[in-house]
Design a protein around this motif. Structure first.
Motif, PDB file in Angstrom:
ATOM      1  N   THR A 142      75.602  35.547  60.483  1.00  0.00           N
ATOM      2  CA  THR A 142      76.426  36.675  60.051  1.00  0.00           C
ATOM      3  C   THR A 142      76.415  36.666  58.523  1.00  0.00           C
ATOM      4  O   THR A 142      75.990  35.669  57.908  1.00  0.00           O
ATOM      5  CB  THR A 142      77.872  36.508  60.543  1.00  0.00           C
ATOM      6  OG1 THR A 142      78.439  35.356  59.883  1.00  0.00           O
ATOM      7  CG2 THR A 142      77.951  36.358  62.056  1.00  0.00           C
ATOM      8  N   PRO A 143      76.890  37.727  57.878  1.00  0.00           N
ATOM      9  CA  PRO A 143      76.987  37.681  56.410  1.00  0.00           C
ATOM     10  C   PRO A 143      77.824  36.502  55.913  1.00  0.00           C
ATOM     11  O   PRO A 143      77.476  35.876  54.914  1.00  0.00           O
ATOM     12  CB  PRO A 143      77.626  39.025  56.057  1.00  0.00           C
ATOM     13  CG  PRO A 143      77.155  39.939  57.151  1.00  0.00           C
ATOM     14  CD  PRO A 143      77.178  39.067  58.392  1.00  0.00           C
ATOM     15  N   ASP A 144      78.897  36.162  56.617  1.00  0.00           N
ATOM     16  CA  ASP A 144      79.726  35.021  56.211  1.00  0.00           C
ATOM     17  C   ASP A 144      78.961  33.707  56.319  1.00  0.00           C
ATOM     18  O   ASP A 144      79.082  32.832  55.467  1.00  0.00           O
ATOM     19  CB  ASP A 144      81.006  34.945  57.035  1.00  0.00           C
ATOM     20  CG  ASP A 144      82.024  36.001  56.644  1.00  0.00           C
ATOM     21  OD1 ASP A 144      81.970  36.490  55.492  1.00  0.00           O
ATOM     22  OD2 ASP A 144      82.872  36.332  57.485  1.00  0.00           O
ATOM     23  N   GLU A 145      78.165  33.549  57.377  1.00  0.00           N
ATOM     24  CA  GLU A 145      77.382  32.325  57.555  1.00  0.00           C
ATOM     25  C   GLU A 145      76.265  32.232  56.513  1.00  0.00           C
ATOM     26  O   GLU A 145      75.993  31.147  55.994  1.00  0.00           O
ATOM     27  CB  GLU A 145      76.805  32.259  58.970  1.00  0.00           C
ATOM     28  CG  GLU A 145      77.873  32.038  60.025  1.00  0.00           C
ATOM     29  CD  GLU A 145      77.385  32.278  61.437  1.00  0.00           C
ATOM     30  OE1 GLU A 145      77.933  31.640  62.348  1.00  0.00           O
ATOM     31  OE2 GLU A 145      76.465  33.111  61.639  1.00  0.00           O
ATOM     32  N   ALA A 146      75.629  33.360  56.201  1.00  0.00           N
ATOM     33  CA  ALA A 146      74.597  33.370  55.156  1.00  0.00           C
ATOM     34  C   ALA A 146      75.228  33.004  53.819  1.00  0.00           C
ATOM     35  O   ALA A 146      74.675  32.205  53.055  1.00  0.00           O
ATOM     36  CB  ALA A 146      73.920  34.735  55.083  1.00  0.00           C
ATOM     37  N   CYS A 147      76.391  33.562  53.543  1.00  0.00           N
ATOM     38  CA  CYS A 147      77.131  33.256  52.320  1.00  0.00           C
ATOM     39  C   CYS A 147      77.408  31.764  52.231  1.00  0.00           C
ATOM     40  O   CYS A 147      77.161  31.133  51.201  1.00  0.00           O
ATOM     41  CB  CYS A 147      78.439  34.044  52.293  1.00  0.00           C
ATOM     42  SG  CYS A 147      79.604  33.497  51.021  1.00  0.00           S
ATOM     43  N   GLN A 148      77.910  31.203  53.308  1.00  0.00           N
ATOM     44  CA  GLN A 148      78.279  29.788  53.328  1.00  0.00           C
ATOM     45  C   GLN A 148      77.068  28.891  53.094  1.00  0.00           C
ATOM     46  O   GLN A 148      77.131  27.942  52.318  1.00  0.00           O
ATOM     47  CB  GLN A 148      78.932  29.444  54.676  1.00  0.00           C
ATOM     48  CG  GLN A 148      79.663  28.148  54.679  1.00  0.00           C
ATOM     49  CD  GLN A 148      80.945  28.237  53.879  1.00  0.00           C
ATOM     50  OE1 GLN A 148      81.668  29.221  53.969  1.00  0.00           O
ATOM     51  NE2 GLN A 148      81.230  27.242  53.089  1.00  0.00           N
ATOM     52  N   LEU A 207      77.667  37.585  47.004  1.00  0.00           N
ATOM     53  CA  LEU A 207      76.927  38.849  47.001  1.00  0.00           C
ATOM     54  C   LEU A 207      76.435  39.174  48.417  1.00  0.00           C
ATOM     55  O   LEU A 207      76.511  40.322  48.856  1.00  0.00           O
ATOM     56  CB  LEU A 207      75.742  38.769  46.035  1.00  0.00           C
ATOM     57  CG  LEU A 207      74.889  40.019  45.931  1.00  0.00           C
ATOM     58  CD1 LEU A 207      75.599  41.071  45.081  1.00  0.00           C
ATOM     59  CD2 LEU A 207      73.542  39.689  45.324  1.00  0.00           C
ATOM     60  N   PHE A 208      75.963  38.165  49.153  1.00  0.00           N
ATOM     61  CA  PHE A 208      75.523  38.367  50.530  1.00  0.00           C
ATOM     62  C   PHE A 208      76.693  38.875  51.375  1.00  0.00           C
ATOM     63  O   PHE A 208      76.527  39.776  52.189  1.00  0.00           O
ATOM     64  CB  PHE A 208      74.984  37.075  51.130  1.00  0.00           C
ATOM     65  CG  PHE A 208      73.576  36.728  50.717  1.00  0.00           C
ATOM     66  CD1 PHE A 208      72.963  37.328  49.635  1.00  0.00           C
ATOM     67  CD2 PHE A 208      72.870  35.789  51.425  1.00  0.00           C
ATOM     68  CE1 PHE A 208      71.672  36.995  49.260  1.00  0.00           C
ATOM     69  CE2 PHE A 208      71.570  35.442  51.071  1.00  0.00           C
ATOM     70  CZ  PHE A 208      70.975  36.057  49.986  1.00  0.00           C
ATOM     71  N   ARG A 209      77.865  38.283  51.179  1.00  0.00           N
ATOM     72  CA  ARG A 209      79.045  38.712  51.932  1.00  0.00           C
ATOM     73  C   ARG A 209      79.401  40.152  51.579  1.00  0.00           C
ATOM     74  O   ARG A 209      79.622  40.982  52.464  1.00  0.00           O
ATOM     75  CB  ARG A 209      80.222  37.791  51.647  1.00  0.00           C
ATOM     76  CG  ARG A 209      81.482  38.176  52.425  1.00  0.00           C
ATOM     77  CD  ARG A 209      82.626  37.246  52.159  1.00  0.00           C
ATOM     78  NE  ARG A 209      82.385  35.993  52.874  1.00  0.00           N
ATOM     79  CZ  ARG A 209      82.553  34.785  52.340  1.00  0.00           C
ATOM     80  NH1 ARG A 209      82.968  34.646  51.102  1.00  0.00           N
ATOM     81  NH2 ARG A 209      82.323  33.703  53.052  1.00  0.00           N
ATOM     82  N   GLU A 210      79.442  40.465  50.295  1.00  0.00           N
ATOM     83  CA  GLU A 210      79.808  41.816  49.848  1.00  0.00           C
ATOM     84  C   GLU A 210      78.826  42.867  50.348  1.00  0.00           C
ATOM     85  O   GLU A 210      79.231  43.964  50.732  1.00  0.00           O
ATOM     86  CB  GLU A 210      79.857  41.872  48.319  1.00  0.00           C
ATOM     87  CG  GLU A 210      80.989  41.100  47.707  1.00  0.00           C
ATOM     88  CD  GLU A 210      80.855  40.963  46.197  1.00  0.00           C
ATOM     89  OE1 GLU A 210      79.952  41.578  45.595  1.00  0.00           O
ATOM     90  OE2 GLU A 210      81.647  40.198  45.619  1.00  0.00           O
ATOM     91  N   ARG A 211      77.536  42.528  50.336  1.00  0.00           N
ATOM     92  CA  ARG A 211      76.491  43.479  50.733  1.00  0.00           C
ATOM     93  C   ARG A 211      76.186  43.425  52.227  1.00  0.00           C
ATOM     94  O   ARG A 211      75.297  44.111  52.703  1.00  0.00           O
ATOM     95  CB  ARG A 211      75.201  43.192  49.958  1.00  0.00           C
ATOM     96  CG  ARG A 211      75.327  43.342  48.462  1.00  0.00           C
ATOM     97  CD  ARG A 211      74.766  44.672  48.037  1.00  0.00           C
ATOM     98  NE  ARG A 211      74.836  44.854  46.614  1.00  0.00           N
ATOM     99  CZ  ARG A 211      73.776  45.018  45.837  1.00  0.00           C
ATOM    100  NH1 ARG A 211      72.576  44.986  46.330  1.00  0.00           N
ATOM    101  NH2 ARG A 211      73.941  45.219  44.556  1.00  0.00           N
ATOM    102  N   GLN A 212      76.891  42.564  52.946  1.00  0.00           N
ATOM    103  CA  GLN A 212      76.705  42.415  54.395  1.00  0.00           C
ATOM    104  C   GLN A 212      75.262  42.034  54.748  1.00  0.00           C
ATOM    105  O   GLN A 212      74.656  42.569  55.674  1.00  0.00           O
ATOM    106  CB  GLN A 212      77.124  43.699  55.130  1.00  0.00           C
ATOM    107  CG  GLN A 212      78.618  43.977  55.053  1.00  0.00           C
ATOM    108  CD  GLN A 212      79.418  42.899  55.770  1.00  0.00           C
ATOM    109  OE1 GLN A 212      79.313  42.757  56.978  1.00  0.00           O
ATOM    110  NE2 GLN A 212      80.211  42.144  55.042  1.00  0.00           N
ATOM    111  N   ILE A 213      74.709  41.066  53.993  1.00  0.00           N
ATOM    112  CA  ILE A 213      73.353  40.573  54.236  1.00  0.00           C
ATOM    113  C   ILE A 213      73.440  39.436  55.254  1.00  0.00           C
ATOM    114  O   ILE A 213      73.985  38.375  54.964  1.00  0.00           O
ATOM    115  CB  ILE A 213      72.688  40.106  52.930  1.00  0.00           C
ATOM    116  CG1 ILE A 213      72.542  41.281  51.972  1.00  0.00           C
ATOM    117  CG2 ILE A 213      71.332  39.454  53.221  1.00  0.00           C
ATOM    118  CD1 ILE A 213      72.080  40.913  50.575  1.00  0.00           C
ATOM    119  N   ASN A 214      72.916  39.691  56.436  1.00  0.00           N
ATOM    120  CA  ASN A 214      72.908  38.670  57.487  1.00  0.00           C
ATOM    121  C   ASN A 214      71.507  38.062  57.579  1.00  0.00           C
ATOM    122  O   ASN A 214      70.600  38.434  56.835  1.00  0.00           O
ATOM    123  CB  ASN A 214      73.373  39.265  58.823  1.00  0.00           C
ATOM    124  CG  ASN A 214      72.491  40.393  59.299  1.00  0.00           C
ATOM    125  OD1 ASN A 214      71.321  40.516  58.927  1.00  0.00           O
ATOM    126  ND2 ASN A 214      73.042  41.258  60.136  1.00  0.00           N
ATOM    127  N   GLY A 215      71.314  37.152  58.507  1.00  0.00           N
ATOM    128  CA  GLY A 215      70.025  36.479  58.633  1.00  0.00           C
ATOM    129  C   GLY A 215      68.894  37.417  58.985  1.00  0.00           C
ATOM    130  O   GLY A 215      67.787  37.295  58.452  1.00  0.00           O
TER     131      GLY A 215
END
Length: 106
Positions: A35-41, A55-63
């Protein structure tokens, strides 16, 4: 006019980026399902890039999205790109290479 680093310097930089998580069992992290949160972490904790993680969390960048992004996407200034510094972009593209290798090995 700035000169590009020689190919050996580029290879060394890519290796340095890959070394940031060389001891991480990426397969067990299931990066394509992040998820974006997991990518962020992961990016914040394992690559030591908390600003990029946020930035990944804000932009909703997932795996699933991450593996389709390019170095140009990361280097291009905001708002169209991510506006990352070169070293940050190298670290993320190194991560993408590893994720793609895992995906392709299946």
């Amino acid at each position: 006019r700035p000169r590009s680093p020689p190919p050996s310097a580029k290879a060394a930089a890519a290796t340095d980026a890959d070394d940031a998580y060389a001891n991480v069992d990426l397969a067990s992290e299931r990066p394509l399902a992040w998820t974006p949160d997991e990518a962020c972490q992961f990016v914040a904790d394992r690559l030591f890039l908390p600003r990029v993680g946020e930035l990944f969390r804000e932009r909703q960048i997932n795996g699933a999205t991450l593996v389709h992004m390019t170095e140009a996407d990361f280097l291009e200034p905001e708002p169209h790109g991510c506006g990352l510094q070169a070293g940050e972009a190298r670290a993320i593209t190194g991560l993408i290479r590893r994720i793609k290798a895992l995906r392709d090995a299946r």
